[in-house]
Design an enzyme around this catalytic site. Structure first.
Site, short mmCIF file in Angstrom:
data_model
loop_
_atom_site.label_atom_id
_atom_site.label_comp_id
_atom_site.label_asym_id
_atom_site.label_seq_id
_atom_site.Cartn_x
_atom_site.Cartn_y
_atom_site.Cartn_z
N ASP A 102 0.82 -1.20 0.00
CA ASP A 102 0.00 0.00 0.00
C ASP A 102 0.86 1.26 0.00
O ASP A 102 2.05 1.23 0.33
CB ASP A 102 -0.91 0.03 1.22
CG ASP A 102 -1.94 -1.08 1.20
OD1 ASP A 102 -2.22 -1.61 0.11
OD2 ASP A 102 -2.45 -1.42 2.29
N LEU A 103 0.23 2.37 -0.31
CA LEU A 103 0.90 3.67 -0.34
C LEU A 103 1.64 3.94 0.97
O LEU A 103 2.78 4.42 0.96
CB LEU A 103 -0.13 4.77 -0.60
CG LEU A 103 0.39 6.21 -0.61
CD1 LEU A 103 1.26 6.46 -1.83
CD2 LEU A 103 -0.79 7.19 -0.59
#
Length: 239
Positions: A102-103
């Site tokens: 994820d970011l």
């Protein structure tokens, strides 16, 4: 393999750039100058030089990146930087990430162009362990450990497979979570199921591949000889 393709895929440039290199009579194959891009070479046995530099052909590439927060696992993105702002795309433009982070997740990310290897690591049928270090908003409990061991309902069709949860007694909010699946936001969803919010998340290990402690966030390196051996083990099904 055609000589122009060999040179292009070895990183010498586009087909038009390689054509100019050949035209300038800079390429030698087994000691003889060659200008014809259609000339056939054996990447395994022929010696190819451009000037004084020998060109080694590598069909597959493998990199280990310590992914920083704030970048996405994509070739391009209109809003955020991508992992390929840290690991330059190769001349063939066929590199991809093995799985995604994820970011806001950092840590171990494998980048390659070997589809068979990626499948051997990420296929749900392979059950390759992945270990994360998570910072929870609350301290871990014995009940949490048991819940992870038993598997849990996180809203999917099936309950999760048994997972391992442990923590440092001196820092009970820092938990180590090992899962053998790759469900969407699985670590965060399992944590939420036991009433914990993940404040920070870092992947430490995928199978036999361990995050290199010498790599700062955003730094990468090629696989070591030992890691290349792991590649063959996974592809051969011996892991």
């Amino acid at each position: 393999m055609r000589l122009d393709r060999f040179l292009s895929e070895a990183g010498l440039g586009s087909r038009s750039q390689v054509k100019k290199i050949l035209k300038d009579n800079k390429v030698r194959v087994n000691g003889s100058f060659v200008q014809d891009g259609k000339f056939q070479v054996n990447p395994e046995s022929d010696e190819v030089f451009v000037g004084n530099d020998r060109i080694l052909y590598q069909q597959y590439e493998y990199y280990l990146l310590n992914k920083p927060k704030g970048c996405v696992c994509a070739n391009s993105d209109g809003k955020y930087p991508t992992v390929f702002d840290y690991v330059p795309m190769n001349a063939k433009k066929d590199l991809f990430t093995v799985g995604r982070l994820d970011l806001d997740t950092e840590g171990l990310l494998i980048i390659t162009n070997d589809g068979a290897f990626s499948h051997s690591i990420m296929s749900p049928k392979k059950h390759v362990d992945k270990t994360y270090l998570a910072l929870w908003d609350k301290e871990a409990t014995a009940d949490d450990v048991e819940s992870f061991q038993l598997g849990m309902d996180i809203g999917d069709e099936k309950t999760t497979k048994p997972a391992k949860l442990s923590c440092d007694e001196k820092s009970p909010r820092d938990v180590y979570i090992t899962i053998s699946e790759g469900r969407y936001h699985q670590v965060k969803r399992m944590s939420a199921k036991v009433g914990k919010e993940v404040l920070e998340l870092k992947r430490l290990q995928v199978g036999k591949f361990v995050l290199d402690g010498n790599l700062k966030p955003g730094e990468y390196r090629k696989f070591t000889k030992e890691e290349l051996g792991y590649v063959e083990q996974y592809k051969g099904g011996s892991v």
